[in-house]
Design a protein around this motif. Structure first.
Motif, mmCIF file in Angstrom:
data_model
loop_
_atom_site.group_PDB
_atom_site.id
_atom_site.type_symbol
_atom_site.label_atom_id
_atom_site.label_comp_id
_atom_site.label_asym_id
_atom_site.label_seq_id
_atom_site.Cartn_x
_atom_site.Cartn_y
_atom_site.Cartn_z
ATOM 1 N N TRP A 20 -82.862 49.741 4.133
ATOM 2 C CA TRP A 20 -83.676 50.319 3.067
ATOM 3 C C TRP A 20 -84.951 50.981 3.581
ATOM 4 C CZ3 TRP A 20 -81.198 50.569 -1.384
ATOM 5 C CH2 TRP A 20 -80.089 49.722 -1.547
ATOM 6 N N PRO A 26 -84.431 53.936 -1.708
ATOM 7 C CA PRO A 26 -85.402 53.131 -2.460
ATOM 8 C C PRO A 26 -85.935 52.003 -1.574
ATOM 9 C CG PRO A 26 -83.431 53.548 -3.744
ATOM 10 C CD PRO A 26 -83.112 53.958 -2.327
ATOM 11 N N ASN A 46 -88.924 53.446 -0.145
ATOM 12 C CA ASN A 46 -89.646 54.394 -0.992
ATOM 13 C C ASN A 46 -89.761 53.946 -2.446
ATOM 14 O OD1 ASN A 46 -90.032 57.005 0.774
ATOM 15 N ND2 ASN A 46 -87.985 56.221 1.228
ATOM 16 N N ASP A 48 -90.636 56.317 -4.731
ATOM 17 C CA ASP A 48 -90.266 57.518 -5.474
ATOM 18 C C ASP A 48 -89.459 58.418 -4.551
ATOM 19 O OD1 ASP A 48 -90.153 59.967 -6.851
ATOM 20 O OD2 ASP A 48 -92.084 59.627 -7.818
ATOM 21 N N LEU A 49 -88.236 58.757 -4.964
ATOM 22 C CA LEU A 49 -87.383 59.625 -4.142
ATOM 23 C C LEU A 49 -87.562 61.092 -4.487
ATOM 24 C CD1 LEU A 49 -84.027 57.595 -4.083
ATOM 25 C CD2 LEU A 49 -85.925 57.544 -2.453
ATOM 26 N N ALA A 210 -93.195 51.961 -9.161
ATOM 27 C CA ALA A 210 -91.958 52.338 -8.473
ATOM 28 C C ALA A 210 -90.958 52.872 -9.493
ATOM 29 C CB ALA A 210 -91.377 51.142 -7.738
ATOM 30 N N TYR A 213 -83.674 53.212 -9.449
ATOM 31 C CA TYR A 213 -82.518 54.046 -9.129
ATOM 32 C C TYR A 213 -81.220 53.251 -9.132
ATOM 33 C CZ TYR A 213 -86.246 57.114 -7.551
ATOM 34 O OH TYR A 213 -87.377 57.885 -7.500
ATOM 35 N N TYR A 220 -78.589 58.978 -5.199
ATOM 36 C CA TYR A 220 -79.139 58.103 -6.239
ATOM 37 C C TYR A 220 -79.498 58.911 -7.477
ATOM 38 C CZ TYR A 220 -79.568 54.190 -2.988
ATOM 39 O OH TYR A 220 -79.297 53.167 -2.117
ATOM 40 N N ASN A 222 -82.081 58.620 -11.035
ATOM 41 C CA ASN A 222 -83.238 57.916 -11.582
ATOM 42 C C ASN A 222 -82.860 57.252 -12.897
ATOM 43 O OD1 ASN A 222 -85.793 57.280 -12.834
ATOM 44 N ND2 ASN A 222 -86.743 58.661 -11.371
ATOM 45 N N ASN A 320 -86.247 48.376 -6.125
ATOM 46 C CA ASN A 320 -86.110 49.413 -7.157
ATOM 47 C C ASN A 320 -84.795 50.179 -7.052
ATOM 48 O OD1 ASN A 320 -86.975 50.673 -4.761
ATOM 49 N ND2 ASN A 320 -87.936 52.368 -5.856
ATOM 50 N N ALA A 321 -83.723 49.491 -6.615
ATOM 51 C CA ALA A 321 -82.388 50.091 -6.593
ATOM 52 C C ALA A 321 -81.376 49.057 -7.034
ATOM 53 C CB ALA A 321 -82.046 50.594 -5.189
#
Length: 543
Positions: A20, A26, A46, A48-49, A210, A213, A220, A222, A320-321
């Motif tokens: 990751w 994410p 991350n 924000d992608l 964050a 995703y 990915y 959102n 956040n995934a």
């Protein structure tokens, strides 16, 4: 990317999150406490992608069900001050609630033993769109209007956010201030949780939030607005702040040891049986050690917190995934820290048999006898087993099925995770059943059935307009291209198919079991939506 941590095991921990900690992925935030100290903080990947932004010390993740611990602590804090009792009838503070045959007490709300349906599923049943928002008042009113529950309070345990919401409202009523203000002033600020905030609504600007995703093929998508929510009930935080939260269990700054001990008190049901639930979290045994935990995983939010009181060790992982396994990562870290503390389980015949799990070959004729439809009465859903190219498949819905591999004459594993999921076909008292086991934790019983078949003329009898007075929801059931379609004013179209006489199912969890009701003359007067997450909601035929 990964930041300088505080512990000598940093390299092993970084390896756990290596996948990751890359561009285009994410991320996660991690906090660990041990012996009353914060020993490890780090972040990966991350936040924000779309606008490439790494997870930083200030990035806030939605806690999801980890919020339940905070609600439980707030209630117990008021109890320690003599302002309520966990045994109080909730109608003492919420007189708007229906007076059920068996009273709901505050401790029922915090241990998922109230019998109340899940309000998110109720919202979906009313036709609420995923991106729509409900105010706290609207959601509470929906719960106040309920006149039936899934089970009597204290009879069993079944997760529901409704109890947590009502508990937070009791805190607000007693404190005479909004719940978010109470926990901010009484919990977050005293503990130094400066990066922990409430999200009033999901389009409120929350600095350093964050994005969330889910997988979309090789990339990915959102999911940040793709779920149901209500105002003033979402908490955002990070690994460091949640580590501060766990430190309060070790050395209480707020509350006292008596209060903390109540956070770890096991729940007893009406029949005297104890279940592995404590206020705001769950308890379990991990490699011989007692562990208290809470897991949150919805859409792109994946969060996990665990505390080992006897070892004075705690860990939180926030991601956040949806395809990120926060719990798996956290327990791998626990293995690094607690390896010498683990108590080796005795080697038994059962353990040996589990380790073997060798795939065998069965002929098509032997596999065919397992094919068919299976109904889970406890949770009101149907599963299909079918044979294709010499292999069995476990079918949930379109695009959601699993290949089965035989390890015995009537025992199979899911090839996607053969160590965790096992399916056994048995004959019980003349009934063919499928037992779906998830490790040693759960076993789901599904009974084989032959679906009833109606022709188009017969299906017309089940059409009409239906009203649920409790939820103020209206469904129209009509024929379209030879199929029965149920829809709300928001045009949520659901295909319903018969599985037995006067009973229909669908691929939608909150609408997976409709049982039509008739009067003495045989005429249909309505239907009951009866599922494990919404209880029994009657829709009267009005047209």
């Amino acid at each position: 990317m990964a930041q300088k941590p505080l512990h000598s095991l940093d390299k092993q921990i970084e390896n756990i999150f290596e996948e990751w900690d890359k561009p285009g992925k994410p991320g996660a935030s991690v906090g660990i406490i041990q012996n009353g100290k914060m020993v490890y903080l780090n972040r990966f990947g991350n936040a924000d992608l779309e606008n490439p932004t790494p997870v930083t010390k200030d990035t806030k993740f939605k806690l999801m069900a980890l919020r339940n611990q905070i609600v439980a602590f707030a209630v117990l804090l008021l109890e320690s001050e003599g302002k309520l009792s966990m045994n109080d009838d909730i109608r003492k503070y919420l007189p708007e609630m229906h007076e059920f045959e068996k009273p709901i007490r505050i401790h029922h709300l915090l241990t998922h033993t109230s019998g109340l349906p899940d309000f998110i599923m109720l919202q979906r049943l009313t036709g609420m769109q995923k991106k729509a928002q409900k105010t706290r008042e609207q959601t509470l009113k929906m719960l106040y209007n309920l006149t039936n529950k899934i089970f009597k309070s204290g009879d069993k345990a079944d997760y529901t956010d409704a109890g947590i919401l009502l508990a937070s409202e009791i805190v607000a009523k007693i404190a005479q201030t909004p719940f978010k203000d109470f926990v901010t002033s009484r919990i977050f600020k005293p503990l130094g949780m400066t990066n922990t905030v409430f999200g009033d609504i999901d389009d409120t600007i929350i600095q350093n939030r964050a994005q969330i995703y889910s997988r979309n093929g090789d990339t990915y998508k959102n999911e940040s607005l793709n779920f149901y929510t209500i105002i003033d009930f979402a908490i955002y935080s990070n690994g460091e702040d949640m580590a501060r939260w766990m430190l309060n269990f070790s050395k209480p700054k707020i509350g006292n040891r008596t209060l903390i001990n109540k956070m770890f008190k096991q729940t007893k049901l009406n029949n005297g049986q104890t279940v592995d639930i404590v206020p705001g979290q769950y308890m379990s045994n991990y490699k011989g050690l007692q562990k208290f935990q809470q897991h949150g995983r919805v859409y792109g939010n994946t969060t996990y917190i665990a505390h080992f009181p006897e070892q004075d060790f705690g860990i939180v992982v926030l991601g956040n995934a949806y395809d990120f396994r926060a719990k798996e990562a956290a327990l791998k870290i626990a293995d690094l820290f607690l390896e010498k503390e683990f108590k080796q389980a005795p080697i038994t015949k059962i353990n040996i048999e589990k380790k073997k799990r060798e795939i065998i070959k069965l002929t098509d004729s032997k596999l065919k006898k397992f094919c068919g439809y299976y109904w889970n009465d406890a949770s009101s859903y149907s599963r299909k087993i079918y044979l294709k190219d010499g292999k069995l498949f476990y079918f949930r819905s379109d695009g959601n099925e699993s290949e089965l591999a035989p390890i015995g004459k009537n025992t199979f594993v899911l090839t996607e995770d053969p160590e965790r999921y096992t399916i056994t076909f048995e004959n019980q008292s003349g009934k063919e059943v499928m037992l779906f086991a998830v490790g040693d934790e759960y076993e789901y019983r599904n009974e084989k059935y032959a679906p009833v078949v109606y022709d188009s003329k017969q299906l017309l009898e089940f059409t009409g307009l239906f009203l649920c007075k409790n939820l103020k929801a209206v469904y129209r059931v009509e024929m379209q291209n030879g199929k029965l379609i149920a829809s709300t004013n928001n045009n949520n179209e659901i295909i319903i198919t018969p599985y037995k006489t006067d009973a229909f199912t669908s691929k939608i969890s909150y609408f997976s079991n409709l049982e039509y009701k008739r009067n003495d003359n045989g005429s249909i007067i309505g239907f009951i939506v009866k599922t494990s997450n919404v209880g029994s909601q009657f829709f009267e035929k009005i047209d």
